[in-house]
Scaffold this motif. Sequence first.
Motif, PDB file in Angstrom:
ATOM      1  N   ILE A   1       0.865  -1.024  -0.202  1.00 33.03           N
ATOM      2  CA  ILE A   1       0.021   0.097  -0.047  1.00 33.03           C
ATOM      3  C   ILE A   1       0.839   1.284   0.090  1.00 33.03           C
ATOM      4  CG2 ILE A   1      -1.606   1.555   1.350  1.00 33.03           C
ATOM      5  CD1 ILE A   1      -2.773  -1.717   2.199  1.00 33.03           C
ATOM      6  N   LEU A   2       1.884   1.054   0.745  1.00 30.99           N
ATOM      7  CA  LEU A   2       2.815   2.467   0.981  1.00 30.99           C
ATOM      8  C   LEU A   2       3.546   2.606  -0.095  1.00 30.99           C
ATOM      9  CD1 LEU A   2       3.450   2.665   4.683  1.00 30.99           C
ATOM     10  CD2 LEU A   2       1.865   4.028   3.253  1.00 30.99           C
ATOM     11  N   SER A   3       3.736   1.832  -1.233  1.00 22.59           N
ATOM     12  CA  SER A   3       4.639   1.878  -2.480  1.00 22.59           C
ATOM     13  C   SER A   3       3.718   2.687  -3.313  1.00 22.59           C
ATOM     14  CB  SER A   3       4.721   0.541  -3.089  1.00 22.59           C
ATOM     15  OG  SER A   3       3.525  -0.008  -3.496  1.00 22.59           O
ATOM     16  N   ASN A   4       2.326   3.005  -2.865  1.00 23.59           N
ATOM     17  CA  ASN A   4       1.679   4.075  -3.689  1.00 23.59           C
ATOM     18  C   ASN A   4       1.244   5.322  -3.182  1.00 23.59           C
ATOM     19  OD1 ASN A   4       0.441   2.096  -6.075  1.00 23.59           O
ATOM     20  ND2 ASN A   4       0.096   0.956  -4.137  1.00 23.59           N
ATOM     21  N   SER A   5       2.043   5.507  -1.893  1.00 16.05           N
ATOM     22  CA  SER A   5       1.697   6.740  -0.954  1.00 16.05           C
ATOM     23  C   SER A   5       2.550   7.705  -1.465  1.00 16.05           C
ATOM     24  CB  SER A   5       2.035   6.227   0.514  1.00 16.05           C
ATOM     25  OG  SER A   5       1.833   7.475   1.235  1.00 16.05           O
ATOM     26  N   LYS A   6       1.875   8.931  -1.242  1.00 21.04           N
ATOM     27  CA  LYS A   6       2.951  10.222  -1.369  1.00 21.04           C
ATOM     28  C   LYS A   6       3.257  10.794  -0.080  1.00 21.04           C
ATOM     29  CE  LYS A   6       1.285  11.118  -5.730  1.00 21.04           C
ATOM     30  NZ  LYS A   6       1.343   9.439  -6.192  1.00 21.04           N
ATOM     31  N   LEU A   7       3.222  10.180   1.003  1.00 18.15           N
ATOM     32  CA  LEU A   7       3.809  10.578   2.040  1.00 18.15           C
ATOM     33  C   LEU A   7       5.266  10.933   2.270  1.00 18.15           C
ATOM     34  CD1 LEU A   7       1.803   8.616   4.807  1.00 18.15           C
ATOM     35  CD2 LEU A   7       1.305  10.968   4.307  1.00 18.15           C
ATOM     36  N   PRO A   8       5.782  11.714   2.817  1.00 12.09           N
ATOM     37  CA  PRO A   8       7.531  11.903   2.804  1.00 12.09           C
ATOM     38  C   PRO A   8       7.888  10.846   3.745  1.00 12.09           C
ATOM     39  CG  PRO A   8       6.386  13.448   4.462  1.00 12.09           C
ATOM     40  CD  PRO A   8       5.150  12.665   3.980  1.00 12.09           C
ATOM     41  N   ASN A   9       9.384  10.594   3.440  1.00 15.58           N
ATOM     42  CA  ASN A   9      10.215   9.941   4.370  1.00 15.58           C
ATOM     43  C   ASN A   9       9.441   8.500   4.628  1.00 15.58           C
ATOM     44  OD1 ASN A   9      11.976  12.032   4.336  1.00 15.58           O
ATOM     45  ND2 ASN A   9      10.784  13.175   5.966  1.00 15.58           N
ATOM     46  N   ILE A  10       9.423   7.484   3.692  1.00 14.04           N
ATOM     47  CA  ILE A  10       8.726   6.289   3.891  1.00 14.04           C
ATOM     48  C   ILE A  10       9.961   5.384   3.961  1.00 14.04           C
ATOM     49  CG2 ILE A  10       7.438   4.312   3.018  1.00 14.04           C
ATOM     50  CD1 ILE A  10       5.399   6.386   1.976  1.00 14.04           C
ATOM     51  N   PHE A  11       9.973   4.682   4.923  1.00 15.87           N
ATOM     52  CA  PHE A  11      11.205   3.530   5.008  1.00 15.87           C
ATOM     53  C   PHE A  11      10.575   2.135   5.068  1.00 15.87           C
ATOM     54  CE2 PHE A  11      12.954   7.389   6.198  1.00 15.87           C
ATOM     55  CZ  PHE A  11      14.337   7.272   5.504  1.00 15.87           C
ATOM     56  N   TYR A  12      10.773   1.087   4.572  1.00 15.98           N
ATOM     57  CA  TYR A  12      10.382  -0.282   4.792  1.00 15.98           C
ATOM     58  C   TYR A  12      11.042  -1.029   5.719  1.00 15.98           C
ATOM     59  CZ  TYR A  12       8.015   0.443   0.091  1.00 15.98           C
ATOM     60  OH  TYR A  12       7.304   0.686  -1.015  1.00 15.98           O
ATOM     61  N   VAL A  13      10.524  -1.657   6.705  1.00 16.27           N
ATOM     62  CA  VAL A  13      11.344  -2.429   7.572  1.00 16.27           C
ATOM     63  C   VAL A  13      11.124  -3.902   7.062  1.00 16.27           C
ATOM     64  CG1 VAL A  13      11.511  -3.140   9.984  1.00 16.27           C
ATOM     65  CG2 VAL A  13      10.670  -1.109   9.479  1.00 16.27           C
ATOM     66  N   ILE A  14      12.273  -4.537   6.729  1.00 18.08           N
ATOM     67  CA  ILE A  14      12.220  -6.005   6.226  1.00 18.08           C
ATOM     68  C   ILE A  14      12.485  -6.852   7.516  1.00 18.08           C
ATOM     69  CG2 ILE A  14      13.218  -7.368   4.308  1.00 18.08           C
ATOM     70  CD1 ILE A  14      11.872  -5.091   3.354  1.00 18.08           C
ATOM     71  N   HIS A  15      11.403  -7.344   7.747  1.00 25.41           N
ATOM     72  CA  HIS A  15      11.569  -8.308   8.954  1.00 25.41           C
ATOM     73  C   HIS A  15      11.892  -9.897   8.814  1.00 25.41           C
ATOM     74  CE1 HIS A  15       9.751  -5.675  11.889  1.00 25.41           C
ATOM     75  NE2 HIS A  15       8.998  -5.231  10.787  1.00 25.41           N
ATOM     76  N   ASN A  16      12.231 -10.155   7.507  1.00 25.30           N
ATOM     77  CA  ASN A  16      12.414 -11.653   7.176  1.00 25.30           C
ATOM     78  C   ASN A  16      13.527 -11.761   6.153  1.00 25.30           C
ATOM     79  OD1 ASN A  16      10.381 -13.273   8.661  1.00 25.30           O
ATOM     80  ND2 ASN A  16       9.042 -11.793   7.365  1.00 25.30           N
ATOM     81  N   THR A  17      14.073 -12.936   5.995  1.00 21.59           N
ATOM     82  CA  THR A  17      14.918 -13.402   4.951  1.00 21.59           C
ATOM     83  C   THR A  17      14.154 -13.889   3.777  1.00 21.59           C
ATOM     84  OG1 THR A  17      16.124 -14.441   6.705  1.00 21.59           O
ATOM     85  CG2 THR A  17      16.880 -14.923   4.507  1.00 21.59           C
ATOM     86  N   VAL A  18      14.013 -12.803   2.780  1.00 15.30           N
ATOM     87  CA  VAL A  18      12.854 -12.854   1.611  1.00 15.30           C
ATOM     88  C   VAL A  18      13.033 -13.809   0.979  1.00 15.30           C
ATOM     89  CG1 VAL A  18      12.278 -10.616   1.829  1.00 15.30           C
ATOM     90  CG2 VAL A  18      14.169 -11.162   0.202  1.00 15.30           C
ATOM     91  N   SER A  19      14.132 -14.217   0.438  1.00 25.40           N
ATOM     92  CA  SER A  19      14.223 -15.362  -0.508  1.00 25.40           C
ATOM     93  C   SER A  19      13.850 -16.810  -0.088  1.00 25.40           C
ATOM     94  CB  SER A  19      15.827 -15.780  -0.905  1.00 25.40           C
ATOM     95  OG  SER A  19      16.767 -16.105   0.182  1.00 25.40           O
TER      96      SER A  19
END
Length: 363
Positions: free
Chosen positions: A106-124
Amino acid sequence: MKQHKKIVVLVINCLQGGGAERVVLTLGQGFYELGYEVHILRFKPLVEYDLGPNLNYHVLRFKPYKLIPGSERRDRIFARAVDKYVSQNIGQPDIVLSNLDRADSILSNSKLPNIFYVIHNTVSLLYKFNKTSAADDLKSKMINIYSKHPCICVSKGAEKDFIKSFGDITPTIAIHNPIDRDGIKKQADAFVPDYQNYIIHVGSFKDAKRHDLLVKAYAQTDQSMPLLLLGQGKHKSETEQLVKELNLEEKVVFLGFCENPFPYIKNAQFKILTSDWEGFALVIAEALVLGTPVISTNCPSGPSELLPENNLMPMGDIDAIAEKMRQAMNNPQKFHASFDEKLLPAQIAAEYVGFAHSVNTKS
């Protein structure tokens, strides 16, 4: 003139269950200690944790938007609703932290400032990139999402895996999860378990945790200490079946889900982890707070960043796990390790602020 407080918004789907949800609340407390006004925004009302008085809680329900056809269109429309809600009810945030895939999408579509993703897992490993034919589609979708904002990974292993999976698509950093030392110590004294001289494993019965290996390795020891399994999940009945087949019913105890696992961890002789992957391995850091010795498989991210080499064992190797368990049963204190105060919430929140600052000064 009263100085305007800085605002941080932590976004997550709900506050039910898992480790990431608890991390969000602990990290929020860390930002509060740094003097921030802290807002937690979730998309489902579900809560399984005590919500402390220092943070502000918001629910913006995603459910009504599910009727909109097309997931990408739906996320775009809902992102506009999120932006509007934040500007009307919270104000202009200094930092926005997105947690787990629903919020990330959802936030990949947001216009809010200073967005950071927190990656909680080993994605692969979580998304089985090497094992499924649909992996390439999923990968390109995820690259599209995660290239939009900088990413904060919860361990060096998770960061390395992220870059290996997606390439150098965005600024990244590894910042460990915060640990609420005082809260954990307090909760650990809530009751005294009915068991003594036992081994504890805490974790849901899912693929990553490898309860099958744990039980098979335990069967190779003299079982002089009972093995307590705390958690629930899809592999629980298979594990119960395995315990029966190995005639361990008298020795292995299924405790189910326990809202407060800390008294069990505090009073254990040692804690064991046999996972094939972790994001950070929160349970290790929590055991160290309580002075409980820990042994763990050396899975790609987490354990080796928290424990000395002596406490680690190879992944998937039943004989090696059994041998390490025997050593720990003979002398648990040999596997004692100290808790690193750098993991306290305010210190971790300060690392987040430092990274946000460095990204903004570069851009």
